[in-house]
Design a protein around this motif. Structure first.
Motif, PDB file in Angstrom:
ATOM      1  N   LEU A  27      21.434  37.232   2.071  1.00  0.00           N
ATOM      2  CA  LEU A  27      21.392  37.582   3.488  1.00  0.00           C
ATOM      3  C   LEU A  27      20.294  36.837   4.228  1.00  0.00           C
ATOM      4  O   LEU A  27      20.455  36.498   5.410  1.00  0.00           O
ATOM      5  CB  LEU A  27      21.234  39.093   3.657  1.00  0.00           C
ATOM      6  CG  LEU A  27      22.454  39.928   3.271  1.00  0.00           C
ATOM      7  CD1 LEU A  27      22.155  41.422   3.403  1.00  0.00           C
ATOM      8  CD2 LEU A  27      23.679  39.551   4.089  1.00  0.00           C
ATOM      9  N   LEU A  28      19.176  36.542   3.570  1.00  0.00           N
ATOM     10  CA  LEU A  28      18.133  35.727   4.205  1.00  0.00           C
ATOM     11  C   LEU A  28      18.653  34.318   4.500  1.00  0.00           C
ATOM     12  O   LEU A  28      18.377  33.755   5.562  1.00  0.00           O
ATOM     13  CB  LEU A  28      16.883  35.668   3.327  1.00  0.00           C
ATOM     14  CG  LEU A  28      16.050  36.950   3.277  1.00  0.00           C
ATOM     15  CD1 LEU A  28      14.966  36.839   2.211  1.00  0.00           C
ATOM     16  CD2 LEU A  28      15.453  37.265   4.645  1.00  0.00           C
ATOM     17  N   ALA A  31      20.921  34.587   7.461  1.00  0.00           N
ATOM     18  CA  ALA A  31      20.159  34.753   8.702  1.00  0.00           C
ATOM     19  C   ALA A  31      19.662  33.408   9.228  1.00  0.00           C
ATOM     20  O   ALA A  31      19.638  33.196  10.450  1.00  0.00           O
ATOM     21  CB  ALA A  31      18.994  35.707   8.473  1.00  0.00           C
ATOM     22  N   LEU A  34      22.554  31.989  10.985  1.00  0.00           N
ATOM     23  CA  LEU A  34      22.800  32.722  12.228  1.00  0.00           C
ATOM     24  C   LEU A  34      21.805  32.338  13.319  1.00  0.00           C
ATOM     25  O   LEU A  34      22.142  32.367  14.502  1.00  0.00           O
ATOM     26  CB  LEU A  34      22.750  34.229  11.981  1.00  0.00           C
ATOM     27  CG  LEU A  34      23.852  34.795  11.089  1.00  0.00           C
ATOM     28  CD1 LEU A  34      23.619  36.277  10.835  1.00  0.00           C
ATOM     29  CD2 LEU A  34      25.219  34.546  11.683  1.00  0.00           C
ATOM     30  N   ALA A  35      20.600  31.974  12.931  1.00  0.00           N
ATOM     31  CA  ALA A  35      19.590  31.567  13.917  1.00  0.00           C
ATOM     32  C   ALA A  35      20.028  30.313  14.673  1.00  0.00           C
ATOM     33  O   ALA A  35      19.604  30.086  15.807  1.00  0.00           O
ATOM     34  CB  ALA A  35      18.254  31.333  13.224  1.00  0.00           C
ATOM     35  N   LEU A  78      19.644  42.622   7.778  1.00  0.00           N
ATOM     36  CA  LEU A  78      19.666  41.466   8.684  1.00  0.00           C
ATOM     37  C   LEU A  78      18.789  41.704   9.907  1.00  0.00           C
ATOM     38  O   LEU A  78      18.071  40.805  10.355  1.00  0.00           O
ATOM     39  CB  LEU A  78      21.103  41.150   9.113  1.00  0.00           C
ATOM     40  CG  LEU A  78      21.981  40.502   8.063  1.00  0.00           C
ATOM     41  CD1 LEU A  78      23.441  40.488   8.516  1.00  0.00           C
ATOM     42  CD2 LEU A  78      21.497  39.087   7.746  1.00  0.00           C
ATOM     43  N   SER A  79      18.812  42.905  10.431  1.00  0.00           N
ATOM     44  CA  SER A  79      18.037  43.225  11.631  1.00  0.00           C
ATOM     45  C   SER A  79      16.556  43.406  11.319  1.00  0.00           C
ATOM     46  O   SER A  79      15.695  42.775  11.934  1.00  0.00           O
ATOM     47  CB  SER A  79      18.596  44.488  12.280  1.00  0.00           C
ATOM     48  OG  SER A  79      17.769  44.912  13.337  1.00  0.00           O
ATOM     49  N   ALA A  82      15.402  40.306   8.129  1.00  0.00           N
ATOM     50  CA  ALA A  82      15.708  38.909   8.450  1.00  0.00           C
ATOM     51  C   ALA A  82      15.556  38.608   9.942  1.00  0.00           C
ATOM     52  O   ALA A  82      15.715  37.471  10.362  1.00  0.00           O
ATOM     53  CB  ALA A  82      17.112  38.556   7.971  1.00  0.00           C
ATOM     54  N   LYS A  83      15.303  39.658  10.731  1.00  0.00           N
ATOM     55  CA  LYS A  83      15.001  39.527  12.166  1.00  0.00           C
ATOM     56  C   LYS A  83      16.145  38.945  12.993  1.00  0.00           C
ATOM     57  O   LYS A  83      15.929  38.261  13.984  1.00  0.00           O
ATOM     58  CB  LYS A  83      13.722  38.710  12.391  1.00  0.00           C
ATOM     59  CG  LYS A  83      12.505  39.280  11.686  1.00  0.00           C
ATOM     60  CD  LYS A  83      12.249  40.705  12.112  1.00  0.00           C
ATOM     61  CE  LYS A  83      11.028  41.288  11.396  1.00  0.00           C
ATOM     62  NZ  LYS A  83      10.941  42.729  11.506  1.00  0.00           N
ATOM     63  N   VAL A  84      17.385  39.255  12.614  1.00  0.00           N
ATOM     64  CA  VAL A  84      18.535  38.915  13.454  1.00  0.00           C
ATOM     65  C   VAL A  84      18.577  39.957  14.575  1.00  0.00           C
ATOM     66  O   VAL A  84      18.383  41.150  14.325  1.00  0.00           O
ATOM     67  CB  VAL A  84      19.850  38.928  12.638  1.00  0.00           C
ATOM     68  CG1 VAL A  84      21.055  38.708  13.540  1.00  0.00           C
ATOM     69  CG2 VAL A  84      19.801  37.882  11.525  1.00  0.00           C
ATOM     70  N   ASP A  85      18.801  39.505  15.794  1.00  0.00           N
ATOM     71  CA  ASP A  85      18.833  40.404  16.949  1.00  0.00           C
ATOM     72  C   ASP A  85      19.864  41.512  16.715  1.00  0.00           C
ATOM     73  O   ASP A  85      21.053  41.239  16.538  1.00  0.00           O
ATOM     74  CB  ASP A  85      19.193  39.605  18.203  1.00  0.00           C
ATOM     75  CG  ASP A  85      19.172  40.426  19.478  1.00  0.00           C
ATOM     76  OD1 ASP A  85      19.096  41.669  19.411  1.00  0.00           O
ATOM     77  OD2 ASP A  85      19.256  39.809  20.552  1.00  0.00           O
ATOM     78  N   LEU A  89      24.741  42.512  16.089  1.00  0.00           N
ATOM     79  CA  LEU A  89      25.264  43.003  14.818  1.00  0.00           C
ATOM     80  C   LEU A  89      26.126  44.248  14.973  1.00  0.00           C
ATOM     81  O   LEU A  89      25.890  45.077  15.838  1.00  0.00           O
ATOM     82  CB  LEU A  89      24.097  43.325  13.876  1.00  0.00           C
ATOM     83  CG  LEU A  89      23.182  42.158  13.531  1.00  0.00           C
ATOM     84  CD1 LEU A  89      21.945  42.665  12.786  1.00  0.00           C
ATOM     85  CD2 LEU A  89      23.917  41.121  12.709  1.00  0.00           C
TER      86      LEU A  89
END
Length: 135
Positions: A27-28, A31, A34-35, A78-79, A82-85, A89
């Protein structure tokens, strides 16, 4: 859209929804991808095989709850880690009801126990959803 299917044994122990270290690493990496596409919504969809869960031995009443808990665990990771907005999500659990293989064989059941990560194109957003501009 782009869909990535990940077999459950990579992400979770049997009957559990806590991410394994191998799943966290995967998942990292996701992410980081995704960035590069900050204007896309991401859905995490949990699936199971059709073997009934025995509530007395498990934390979950059915495969539906298990599939949803696994999708939620991936979204939380992830949120939060991994700091996905989080506005990008969503989590969905389909339980045993969308198999990709025959549940009558061990190999087929293994294929059905998975999570799918779907990166949606901008035009797939619901009309009431507006993602913030990339920072």
């Amino acid at each position: 859209k782009l869909t990535v299917n990940i077999l459950d044994r990579v992400m979770f122990d049997s009957g559990r929804a806590e991410l394994k270290p191998q799943g966290q690493q995967l998942l990292l990496k996701l992410a980081a991808v995704l960035a590069k596409v900050p204007n896309r919504q991401v859905l995490v969809i949990g699936h199971t095989d059709n073997v009934p869960i025995r509530a007395s031995r498990h934390l979950y009443a059915s495969n539906w709850e298990l599939s949803t808990a696994r999708a939620n665990a991936a979204v939380r990771f992830l949120s939060e880690t991994a700091k996905v907005d989080p506005q990008r999500l969503g989590a969905v659990g389909f339980g045993e009801f969308r198999p990709v293989a025959d549940n009558s064989t061990p190999a087929g059941r293994a294929q059905n126990r998975r999570i799918a990560i779907v990166i949606l194109a901008q035009d797939f957003l619901a009309p009431d959803v507006a993602l913030p501009a990339p920072r």
